[in-house]
Every structure is written in C-alpha cells, then in structure tokens.
Scaffold this motif. Structure first.
Motif, short mmCIF file in Angstrom:
data_model
loop_
_atom_site.label_atom_id
_atom_site.label_comp_id
_atom_site.label_asym_id
_atom_site.label_seq_id
_atom_site.Cartn_x
_atom_site.Cartn_y
_atom_site.Cartn_z
N LYS A 103 0.82 -1.21 0.00
CA LYS A 103 0.00 0.00 0.00
C LYS A 103 0.86 1.26 0.00
O LYS A 103 0.55 2.24 -0.66
N TYR A 104 1.95 1.23 0.76
CA TYR A 104 2.70 2.47 0.95
C TYR A 104 3.89 2.60 0.01
O TYR A 104 4.38 3.69 -0.22
N ASN A 105 4.37 1.50 -0.48
CA ASN A 105 5.37 1.58 -1.56
C ASN A 105 5.42 0.25 -2.31
O ASN A 105 5.03 -0.79 -1.78
N SER A 106 5.93 0.33 -3.54
CA SER A 106 5.88 -0.84 -4.40
C SER A 106 6.90 -1.90 -3.99
O SER A 106 6.90 -3.00 -4.51
N PHE A 107 7.81 -1.53 -3.06
CA PHE A 107 8.79 -2.51 -2.60
C PHE A 107 8.27 -3.33 -1.42
O PHE A 107 8.95 -4.20 -0.92
N GLY A 108 7.07 -3.01 -0.97
CA GLY A 108 6.42 -3.81 0.06
C GLY A 108 6.81 -3.42 1.47
O GLY A 108 7.92 -2.93 1.72
N ASP A 109 5.87 -3.58 2.39
CA ASP A 109 6.11 -3.37 3.82
C ASP A 109 5.66 -4.60 4.57
O ASP A 109 4.73 -5.29 4.17
N ILE A 110 6.34 -4.85 5.69
CA ILE A 110 5.90 -5.93 6.56
C ILE A 110 4.91 -5.32 7.56
O ILE A 110 5.25 -4.40 8.31
N CYS A 111 3.69 -5.81 7.54
CA CYS A 111 2.65 -5.25 8.41
C CYS A 111 2.00 -6.36 9.22
O CYS A 111 2.09 -7.54 8.87
N PRO A 138 19.78 4.60 0.93
CA PRO A 138 19.85 5.25 -0.40
C PRO A 138 19.36 4.30 -1.50
O PRO A 138 18.89 4.73 -2.53
N ILE A 139 19.47 2.99 -1.24
CA ILE A 139 19.01 2.01 -2.24
C ILE A 139 17.64 1.50 -1.77
O ILE A 139 17.45 1.23 -0.59
N PRO A 140 16.67 1.39 -2.68
CA PRO A 140 15.36 0.89 -2.25
C PRO A 140 15.46 -0.52 -1.66
O PRO A 140 16.18 -1.37 -2.20
N LEU A 141 14.78 -0.71 -0.54
CA LEU A 141 14.80 -2.03 0.11
C LEU A 141 13.45 -2.71 -0.06
O LEU A 141 12.40 -2.12 0.20
N GLU A 142 13.52 -3.94 -0.48
CA GLU A 142 12.30 -4.71 -0.69
C GLU A 142 12.04 -5.54 0.57
O GLU A 142 12.94 -6.24 1.03
N SER A 143 10.85 -5.39 1.17
CA SER A 143 10.51 -6.18 2.37
C SER A 143 9.43 -7.18 2.01
O SER A 143 8.44 -6.82 1.37
N SER A 144 9.61 -8.44 2.43
CA SER A 144 8.57 -9.43 2.11
C SER A 144 8.72 -10.68 2.95
O SER A 144 9.69 -10.83 3.71
N GLN A 145 7.74 -11.56 2.82
CA GLN A 145 7.76 -12.92 3.35
C GLN A 145 8.06 -13.00 4.85
O GLN A 145 8.93 -13.75 5.27
N GLY A 146 7.29 -12.23 5.60
CA GLY A 146 7.44 -12.27 7.05
C GLY A 146 6.68 -13.45 7.64
O GLY A 146 5.71 -13.94 7.07
N PHE A 147 7.14 -13.91 8.80
CA PHE A 147 6.40 -14.94 9.54
C PHE A 147 6.63 -14.70 11.04
O PHE A 147 7.61 -14.05 11.44
N TRP A 148 5.70 -15.19 11.84
CA TRP A 148 5.83 -14.99 13.28
C TRP A 148 6.88 -15.94 13.83
O TRP A 148 6.79 -17.15 13.64
N HIS A 149 7.87 -15.37 14.52
CA HIS A 149 8.89 -16.20 15.19
C HIS A 149 8.39 -16.54 16.59
O HIS A 149 8.52 -17.67 17.07
N THR A 150 7.82 -15.55 17.25
CA THR A 150 7.09 -15.75 18.52
C THR A 150 5.79 -14.97 18.36
O THR A 150 5.55 -14.42 17.29
N ASN A 151 5.02 -14.87 19.45
CA ASN A 151 3.79 -14.09 19.33
C ASN A 151 4.06 -12.60 19.22
O ASN A 151 3.16 -11.81 18.92
#
Lengths: 1166, 90
Positions: A103-111, A138-151
C-alpha cells in the motif's frame, strides 16, 4: 432378452462387488482434496493450528490479495482491503496476522494486525494494521515474506540489489536485529512459531540451494544441490522442526522457478537429523529424501500442519490449494510388495517415478538403489524429462560401458536441445550445438549399431534425410534393448504411419517383436503400438496383417495370443448376429482365463478388447468384458481401482446407450449397477432421472433408502435429496426450492468435490438470474457465482465429456445474457465439438444452432449467423428460423435473398405475416419494407410502412433473457415515419417528417436531425417555414448542450448547419435576434479552445471550421468585422498552427475546400 | 422500465455525472448496435425461446454420441500401456 441380460449382468456384478465382502476400500494413491475453486489463481496456503482458517493469496486481474477461508463453513472473504496488493499471510497463536503490504510503496512493507482477526470483521480495519518502519537507505529495500517467530517477533526478508538480510523485528518494542546478512540473493524464508530454525533459499553459483539456519547456535545446514535433478523452490518446516518440506522443479523448462504447468514441480520431504548426519559424517550412503507428489500434479508452496500437507497445484486448469495426507500421495501402509505391484499396474510415467522414488527412500540396499537410479533414467527419458534423465545417467555411470555412456550423454543433450527448439526451427545456434554433439560421436568406435542409430537420430533432428532401409539392416533379433527404442523412435520421425507405408511398418514391428532381448512388458508395449497403428485401417485389412504377424511370432506364445485376441475381437465386431458374436466372445474369454495369472498379458488383453468394443459401440460385450476384468482382479490389488473405473465407464456407456434408445428402464438398471458399486454422483443422477421418467420414484427411493441404511451410498443419499427438490414440476415450488437446494449443497461435506455439484450450483444461479432479471439488469452476485461454478464444473470434468457438455451449454447461455458474445461463441464452439446424440435429429440441436447463431449475430458475424441457422434440418419449415435467416441476410445486405426468405415466411404465416402476433408482426414488416426500400421497390415499401402505422399495438411487456428492452411503439413509429419521409412526393415527405418530429420529443439528437432534414426540404418550397424550423432546431440544440455539454457531434453539426443556412440566406437571417447563436457559439468555441492542447486532428479541424463559419456569419449576416482582418487572424492563430504541426496537408485541404465553397457562394469575391 | 440507450463515447460523461447525482441518477446500460437492431426489427418468439431455455439449460450430464466419448476414453491413462525399463547392454 436385453432386459434379462441387463439384470443378469447386474446380478453377476452385485455378487462380485458386494457378495464377497462389503468393504469398499482398496489400495490406491492418496488423493488431493481441493480447498479453493478457480478460475482465479489461488496460492501460498497457511493453515492455523486449529485447522479452522486457511489464509491464501488470490491473483485475479493483476490484483494480488490475501483471502481467508473458514474451513468449517467453506466461506471465503478478502482479508485485506483490495485497494492495495497484499501477500504472504501468516497467523501467530493469538490470531494476529503478519503479511506483506504494497500500500505504501511498491517494494512492500511488513505489516501486522494489532488484534486477533475475527471472521465477522473482514477485511481487517486499516486502523488495526501497523507496519514496520523501513530503515532509511539510499538504495530501495524490498521487504517481504514475514512470519511470526514468537507471538511478538516477526522474521522477514529485506533485499536490495546488492544484499539480502533476515531481520528479527519485535512488534512491541519496535526494535530490529539483523539475523543474517549476505551478498547472495535470499528467498522464501520460513520458520515455525517459537522455533530455533529458519529455512530459506540462497543462490550460490547461480544455483538456488536450501539452507537451514539454527538461530541459537548459528549452525547452518545446506541441502546438496546434487541431491535431485532440477532446482529447489519453496519450503516449510514441520511444527517440531524435524522435517523439511520443499518444492522441487524436476525440469524447470524456462528457468523461472515458477510453476507454469510445464516444470514438473514436485513436493519432497527430508529429515533434518539425517541431513545433519549426512553432512557431518562424510557418509557415502545416499541422503534419504521422500517424494510426496507426482510430477504431473505440478505442486509447490508446501505447508505442513498436523499431519496434513497443504499445497498449491496447477492440476485442474488453474492454480489452486489442495490438502494431502502428510505422507504424500503414496499411503504410509504400502510395503515393498504393494509398491512393486503398484509399479507394474501404474499407467503413467510420473506415477512410476513417484513409486520408484518411494522405494528408493525406503530401501537401504545399495544394489537396489543403483537399480532404481537406472530405472529412473529410463522413465524420465520416456516422460521426455531429459535433464532429469541426464541426472540419473550420471548416477548410473559406473554401471554402464563408457562408450555407451558417452553416446547416451550426447543423445540426451540432443533431445533436450530439440525439445527446447521453438516451433522446431533449425536456427544457427541450434545447428552449431548439434554439430558439436555430432563431433563427440565420431571418435567412438563401438558399439557400432548404437553409435549409428544415435548419429542417425541427431541427423534427423537436424532435418537431414535418412534412408529407412539403411536402418533396417542394423536391427536383428539380438540387438541391445535400447537400440530397439532408438530404432523405433527414428522410424516414427522419418516414416509417416499411413497406408502407403503399411508394409514397411509391419516389417519394423516384426523386427522388434521377434527380438530375443526385450522383456515381455516392453514387447507388449510395441504390440500395443502396432495394434493402435492398425486401428486406422478397415477390419478385414487389419485381420490380414495380424494373421501375417502371427505367423512370424510362432515361438512367442504370449504375444501371439495378444494378436489372436485382437482378431477374435474384430470377428466379434463384424459378426452378423448375436449367436456368432457370443461364439467369438467365448474364444476371447478362453484367452482371458488362460492368462489369468500373467498380469501384463491379461491387462493388455483387457485393454485392447475394451478399446475395440468401445470404438465400435459393442456396449453389451463391453460390459461383460469389464465385469470379467473386475472379477479376475483381487480387491487387495492396486489394479482393482483401474478395473473398477472400467466397470463404471462400461456401465455408464450402457446406461446412456439405452437411455438414448428410449429405454429408460434398462438404463436405470445400469445406472444402479454403477452407483451401488461406486457411489458415483453421475450414476445417482442418471438413476434418479430414469426412474422418475418411468414413474418408479417410490421404488427408487426405497432402494436408495436401503443402500443408505447400510451406509453404502454416503454421497448418493445427500445428492438424492437435492436432486428431488429440483424435480418438482410445480413452478412456484420449484423456484422456492432453488434456495433450499443451494443451502443443502453448501452443507455437503468439504470433500464432496464432484463436478456435478458445481454444475448444479451453476444451474441454480442461472435459474435465479433468469427469474430475477429485469431487462438489462441482473444480480451481479448471481452472475459471478453462476460463472465460477460452471467454469469449475467444466475444469473438473475434463475426463467426462457429458458433464463438460452440460457446463459448456450453460456457460454459452450465461455469457450471451451477460453480453459477452465472443466468450459465448467460444463456449458454444467447444460444446458443438462434443456432438449431439442422434446428431441433427436431436431436438436440442435446433435450439443449440439457434442460440449459436444468436451469439454470432450479436458479435457482428451476420453471415456466419445466417449460415449456422441454415444448418438446422428442415429450416425452411420453421417460421422462427426462416425469420431469423431473412433478418441476418438483410443485415448482410443481400437484399434479394432476404426478400425471398421473407416471402417464404409469408407462405407459412400468411400475407404480410398476418398470423404472427404483435409487435413481432410489425417488426418483421418493418424489416421486409426496408428490404423493399433497398431494392428500390418504393411503392410496395411505402404500402407496407403505412400498414405498420395502421396497427395498434397490444404490448406484452414481459421481458425474457432474449428480449431485454420493452417495445416502445412511439419510437418504433418514429422509425417508420423516418423511412416514409424518404419516399413519395415532397408534400408527403414533409408530412411524414413532421409526424416523426412529433414523436421524437424525448430523443433530442434524433429530433434535431429530423428538424434539420425538414428545414432542408422546406428551404426550396417555403424558406420562411424552413428558417422557423432552423430556429427551433437551434433552441433544441441549446437544450441538448445544457444537458450533455457543448461539445459533441450533435452540437457541432447543428451549429454548422445553422451558420451555413444563415450565410446562404443572410438577408432573412439579418433580422433574427443573434443572442442564442452567439451564446451557443461562444460556449462551444470556448470549450473547444480549452481542450485544444490535447485535441486530435479531427477535433482541431472541426474547431477551425466552426470558427471560420462563425466569422463568415458575423461578416455576412451580422455585418460585423472585416473580411480581411478575421481571415488573417484565423490564418495566424495558434489553432491554424496546431493543425499545420499535426498535418501540413490537412491545412492545405481545408483552405482549398473553403475557397472552392466560397467561389460558389460568393462568385464576386473571386 | 425506462432504458437509456447510449453510445460508448457517452459513458464517461454519464459516469462522471452520476458521481454527483447518486440519488437520482438513471440506470445506464451500454447496448450494442446489434441488440438494438434485433429489438427493433426482428421477430420475438417467446414460445420458441422458452423451449430453447428448457432444452439448453442443463442440470444433468448430457448424453453424447458414443464417438465423442470414445475420443475421451482412448486418451485416458486407464488404457495406456507403458514402455518398461530396459538395458543399454546386451
């Protein structure tokens, strides 16, 4: 006699299937259970610990959005608002969602959602969503594929063009920690909740490899890339972190790591303790890895939870999510004995590969493993997976003669190159690669035949001609088995399988079948190929050739029997009476009994007999043979499920055959035969329908109740309830029952995935659309559901043409109603290809062609629509059909032919179609009158137009799916007046135009046009009246402009005509108040000026014309402005410059036209 | 029901206007030329159309000629005979 025979078959069948043991279970592969339903792609499953919620990503129309399915109720909802893309959803124990949000950028956010998700509150409230604050970079960072490690903690992937990071993020403290940083690209990280291990894919030397990182000890394990052929993809861990599940592309044909239905994606399991042991003890044993799905299922995205494996498979038309037993497709209980039997009974190479890999996983015997690797080489080769074959060839290197190994290596590379050639084009790089391979063969001396065959195959691939005679000499009766395969493959490439080459082909088969080195199964394969090939010739010719072959096979009793059996079957088919047929059947039965214990021969005898009987529609004998096959197959055998399928197919073929012959009673018995064995939904439907048809509903219900009480037909009893609801003949009750039926369908168990369920659901929504439709308006949700269910029915019934035909018929109708005519044509074309029982004598055929022609016509294919209607048998005797033929012919502008058709219709419906009801009669008269008008038969046309006007309409305003607009008699009459105004004397034309104008008060553009026409006619006879009409037209134009804007064709045309009329009659116009024209011209030119920057050439030219006319009008009528000045201003204006820029020629053309026009209008100017 | 027949070029304008007049906006349908022609100048055959619907709306499998099902059957794995592993050696 036939009835008796039917019952007899049923009795035998009942005894076989039920008499001995009531247990319906038999060994077969664990099946995939479909959890999502196309047609959109649905992938990347996550299932919560309670197995209640399935979270997945849905891709539809370029939108990627997370969805959730309640596995208990089957309800699906979007999880995140569709305003932005979302993916990779996973829950923690508290039920909070973590996902990638775009939603906030095309490189993705972990929400993540701050509170637990609730099924009654979807999509999740945006205020509940919080996202990880991105580190400034300075370089765009792509964030993706998050998972819960703990609660509280999330682990996710952060990637730039140069580095990859695994980040641990605490959602309470908003703190981040880098767990891993690497310069090689990482992908697909996954870890269990509260786990210690993270698995991810890491590219090393351009090859993706699976790594397992212990985040406590930092110990890292890497799965050797040499473990399997192909490349690994996505992965997940079991809850206890002992097992790793991963997808693997056996042959990534386009090197994209994406399932595309061609990459043979499979799921595998590896034990991490074994992996560690293997990596740390330099063990020489093969690392154990278990294949869980066959290649042809194309599965990826594994997610394991509580002994169930959730997968995404490209299996039935679209990417969908399935559940599978945690042990995979092969049941855990299968031991080596069952596996060996399954290997023999399997029908596809992917199945054989799966079974062999399972055996390899279970065995510790190194010799057995070597043997399996060699077998895997062959089956991958036969399945045309040359990369994988190459892998297993390397594994078998030390067991093969070095020269043979070299030749095989070259051969596989050549076949791989050939497979990847687009459209079989021989490009220069392809030629160079093939020549390089050819050079590798040259130094090899022995084995000569093998070498020559390989070399010949390479030449054929390169498009060179090889003489079959040279190859024949290479083949004796003691060649290496593989050489026969090469020889046969070469022959298939160089020699067409037609009548001309029949003697050569028989020679080829004789050479192969008299070999002393081939195994029996391989010989049977070639016999099957031979018999298939001969199938194209007449029965007598086939028998001759088979007799010749028998004489060559004297020494081979088994193969000879196969050929003899084929002759017996052909004799049965061509026998003139039942008695002789039975005599041949006895001979067949004798052979079956003789080879009862020889599995491969028995199976081949069965298959060939059934295929021949099926092809020649010998349904009675088909059923007997199928029943015998089942009788001779033990229930504990893996062959049983195949034999059972054959019996169902044979019973259904019989049932439908009798039903077509109007013998529903016998058909019902065959349907019952099938349903009592299989609980097959199609058989239930057939049984219910046929029994209802013969008035045996009560009897049917009793028999079904008996079976239900003995728990024989869990599917059937539920299905019966639903079907009976829709059998009600009372229309009101039927409509009420539609919703009840839908409710009952939704209550069917989740694994009730029969295509008929979706066909019936689609049908119900189709009914609901029809019943709630008002003109063009119908319920969008009904449309969506009807479409979705019917497409699914069609997808799932790819092996059942009867269900597919029904789904396609419904889809054709639905798409037509939905005004998607192209799609309707596509569905109906597919339906047409399946044919109609009794061909064109089938009453349905007439309606089908009528509908098909309707779709073609609406898609602007008038000529094809007409030709389609003409295919209807006795078309000239059906008024509805003749009328449409005449109408479509008229629209194809074939006036003479159309008139002829209307005249044929008049012969049936009376002079001027007098017996046809209104308003149809008048519409048809209008068309005929129009045709007469076009044929210049003006008097007849005028008479018919006037006749239409004499009609007072009794309107039936009920709309139907085919008639969506209410008949508007006023509008209709205005059309008739329009035609009449083009006929007759000037006085008559004026009169009809005035009548038309009277009726057009609500249709301003048509009114304006009619008035301009009237003004034009009046100009000659009554100039003053014409000017009055022009003033009224200007007033209407202003009214139209106020409602619809000052731009557009109607306004431009009216203003231009008004100005021209004024310029021509400047004396009369000079006395008229110019307020209105000034006002409208100023508005229109103002609007045109505003859009000038973006206007196209036509709009600019229109603006120029209007400016010019207005200036000329001012000069000539209003006596304002100087001729020279405004002309100079116009020529130097930015408008003129713009036109010149766009097209210098256009400006010149305008100027030439204007001066030509002015020279006629104002000769004094010249 | 009142139906407004408009051309595709006018859709944008209608949609724009409907944004500000939601409570009183007329329902707008895009009707193609062929449909209009048919409505104005082709016969209506309600009985024929009703029979057509009864005939072509399907809730059950459709019996087909045996030749159609044969083609399906022939390609089923059920009837396939596989080549077996062999030897490259003599």
């Amino acid at each position: 006699m036939k009835i008796l025979f039917g019952f007899l078959c049923f009795f035998i069948f009942f005894e076989i299937t039920w008499g001995a043991t009531p247990d319906l279970s038999y060994p077969e592969f664990n099946s995939l259970k479909k959890l999502t339903l196309g047609p959109d792609d649905q992938l990347d499953p996550f299932v919560d610990a309670s197995h209640r919620f399935l979270i997945f990503t849905k891709r539809s129309n370029m939108i990627t959005q997370l969805h959730i399915k309640n596995l208990e109720t089957g309800e699906i909802q979007p999880l995140i608002s569709p305003e932005a893309d979302s993916a990779h959803g996973k829950l923690n124990q508290k039920g909070q969602l973590v996902f990638t949000y775009y939603k906030y950028n095309s490189f993705g956010d972990i929400c993540w959602s701050q509170s637990s998700i609730r099924f009654d509150q979807f999509p999740i409230d945006e205020k509940q969503i919080k996202c990880v604050q991105k580190k400034s970079s300075p370089i765009p960072l792509e964030s993706s594929q998050g998972f819960w490690h703990t609660n509280e903690d999330i682990i996710y992937l952060e990637r730039s063009s140069t580095h990859s990071f695994l980040i641990l993020y605490n959602t309470i403290r908003a703190s981040r920690k880098v767990l891993l940083q690497t310069s090689s690209p990482l992908a697909s990280p996954f870890g269990s909740l509260n786990g210690k291990r993270i698995v991810y894919s890491e590219v090393s030397h351009k090859v993706p490899q699976i790594s397992i990182l212990n985040i406590i000890t930092q110990e890292k394990l890497i799965i050797p890339s040499s473990l399997l052929p192909g490349i690994s993809g996505l992965m997940s861990l079991s809850e206890d972190e002992t097992e790793l599940y991963f997808s693997h592309y056996i042959s990534d044909s386009n090197h994209d790591s994406v399932i595309d239905g061609r990459d043979n994606a499979t799921i595998w399991k590896i034990n991490l303790d074994s992996l560690k042991k293997f990596l740390t003890t330099s063990s020489k044993d093969d690392l154990k890895v278990q294949q869980l799905t066959p290649m042809n299922y194309n599965c990826s995205y594994p997610f394991y939870n509580h002994n169930l494996l959730f997968l995404t498979c490209a299996f039935q038309g679209s990417l969908d999510i399935y559940a599978l037993d945690g042990n995979g497709s092969i049941p855990k209980t299968w031991n080596f004995k069952v596996l060996d039997e399954a290997l023999a009974t399997s029908r596809t190479y992917p199945d054989r590969i799966l079974i062999l890999n399972t055996k390899k996983f279970l065995t510790t015997d190194i010799n057995e493993i070597n043997k399996i690797n060699q077998s895997l080489f062959y089956y991958h080769l036969f399945a045309e997976d040359y990369q994988a074959a190459q892998f297993y060839l390397v594994k078998s290197k030390f067991h093969i003669d070095p020269s043979v190994y070299q030749l095989l290596e070259v051969l596989l590379k050549a076949l791989e190159l050939e497979k990847n050639q687009i459209d079989n084009l021989i490009t220069i790089p392809f030629k160079e690669s093939m020549t390089a391979l050819q050079r590798k063969i040259t130094p090899i001396k022995e084995p000569n035949t093998f070498k020559q065959l390989t070399s010949s195959l390479l030449q054929v691939i390169l498009g060179k001609t090889i003489s079959p005679a040279n190859l024949h000499t290479l083949i004796k009766n003691n060649n290496r088995p593989f050489e026969y395969w090469l020889y046969y493959r070469l022959m298939l490439k160089i020699m067409p399988q037609n009548e001309k080459n029949l003697p050569d082909w028989m020679q080829i088969y004789a050479k192969i079948l008299t070999s002393k080195t081939l195994t029996l199964e391989t010989q049977i394969f070639y016999v099957g190929e031979n018999l298939d090939f001969l199938g194209q010739f007449p029965i007598e010719k086939r028998k001759d050739k088979l007799s010749e072959l028998i004489s060559l096979l004297k020494e081979n009793n088994e193969l000879r029997s196969l050929i003899e059996n084929e002759i017996h079957v052909l004799n049965l088919i061509s026998a003139p009476d039942e008695k002789s047929k039975m005599a041949h059947l006895q001979k067949i039965d004798l052979l079956f009994s003789h080879f009862k214990t020889n599995y491969f021969i028995r199976r081949s005898l069965n298959v060939r007999t059934l295929l021949n009987l099926l092809h020649h529609q010998e349904l009675k004998y088909l059923n007997i043979t199928a029943t015998h096959w089942l009788r001779d197959t033990p229930k504990s055998s893996t062959e049983f499920s195949y034999a059972r399928h054959v019996v169902i197919k044979a019973a259904l073929a019989q049932a439908y055959g009798y039903w077509q012959q109007q013998k529903p009673r016998i058909a019902a018995d065959y349907f019952f035969q099938s349903l009592s064995l299989t609980d097959d939904v199609e058989s239930h439907s057939g049984y219910i329908n046929t029994m209802t048809e013969i008035g045996q509903k009560k009897n049917m219900q009793d028999r079904m109740a008996y079976l239900t009480s003995h728990d024989r037909i869990p599917n059937g009893s539920k299905w019966l309830e639903i079907i009976l609801l829709l059998e009600n003949s009372d229309k009101k009750q039927f409509i009420k029952n539609l919703d009840t039926a839908l409710k009952k369908i939704s209550n069917l168990p989740a694994d009730f995935n029969d295509p008929l369920k979706y066909l019936l659901t689609g049908f119900i929504y189709l009914e609901k659309i029809q019943r709630t439709q008002k003109g063009f308006e119908f319920h969008p949700e009904y449309l969506k559901l009807a479409q979705q269910n019917l497409i699914l029915a069609s997808d799932l019934s790819r092996e059942n043409p009867r269900i597919q035909a029904a789904a396609l018929s419904n889809l054709g109708l639905l798409s037509l109603w939905n005004q998607n005519y192209g799609q309707s044509i596509r569905f109906l074309e597919l339906r047409k290809q399946l044919g109609f029982e009794q061909g064109d004598k089938n009453p349905e055929y007439k309606y089908f062609l009528w509908l098909y022609s309707q779709a073609l016509f609406l898609n602007n294919q008038n000529k094809m629509a007409k030709e389609t209607l003409e295919q209807i048998p006795n078309a000239q005797g059906i008024p509805e059909v003749i009328e449409r033929i005449a109408f479509y012919t008229m629209l194809s502008e074939n006036w003479t032919q159309s008139l002829k058709h209307y005249q044929v219709l008049e012969k049936i419906t009376g002079q001027d179609f007098v017996t046809i009801n209104e308003p149809s009669r008048s519409k048809i008269r209008l068309s005929k009158a129009y045709v007469l008008f076009k044929l210049d038969q003006k008097i007849e046309a005028q008479k018919l137009f006037i006749k239409i006007l004499q009609q007072k309409f009794q309107i039936n305003s009920n709309s139907s799916p085919f008639r969506k607009m209410e008949f508007d008699s006023k509008h209709f009459n205005s059309i008739v007046y329009g035609f009449l105004s083009q006929l007759g004397t000037e006085k008559e034309r004026i009169l009809f135009l005035e009548k038309r104008i009277e009726l057009l008060d609500e249709d301003l553009p048509a009114l304006i046009q009619a008035q301009m026409k009237l003004a034009e006619i009046l100009t000659v006879s009554d100039l003053n009246a014409s000017i009055i009409v022009m003033q009224k037209t200007l007033a209407d134009c202003i009214r139209f402009a106020e409602e619809n804007g000052s731009l557009g064709h109607t306004v431009f045309k009216t203003l231009s005509n008004y100005l021209v009329h004024g310029i021509f009659h400047s004396d009369q116009y000079s006395n008229i108040n110019s307020k209105d024209i000034r006002h409208q011209i100023s508005k229109t030119l103002g609007a045109l000026n505003k859009q000038m920057e973006t206007a196209n050439l036509t709009a600019l030219k229109n603006q120029w014309h209007l400016t010019y006319l207005w200036n000329l009008y001012q000069e000539k009528v209003l006596k304002e402005g100087s001729s020279t000045r405004w002309r100079n201003d116009l020529m130097q204006s930015s408008l003129t410059e713009k036109i010149h820029q766009k097209d210098p020629q256009a400006l010149k053309q305008i100027q030439d036209k204007v001066s030509e026009w002015e020279s006629l209008l104002f000769p004094s100017l010249q | 029901m009142k139906t407004f027949v408009i051309t595709r070029n006018e859709i944008a304008l209608f949609l724009f206007l409907s944004l500000f007049n939601l409570h009183c906006a007329p329902k707008v349908y895009i009707i193609d030329r062929q449909t209009v022609l048919q409505e104005q100048a082709a016969g209506d055959w309600p009985d024929f159309e009703e029979s057509l619907l009864q005939s072509l709306k399907k809730k059950n499998p459709v019996p087909l000629p045996q030749t159609s099902t044969n083609d399906f059957e022939k390609n089923q794995p059920l009837y396939k005979t596989l080549n077996s592993e062999m030897s490259v050696e003599k």
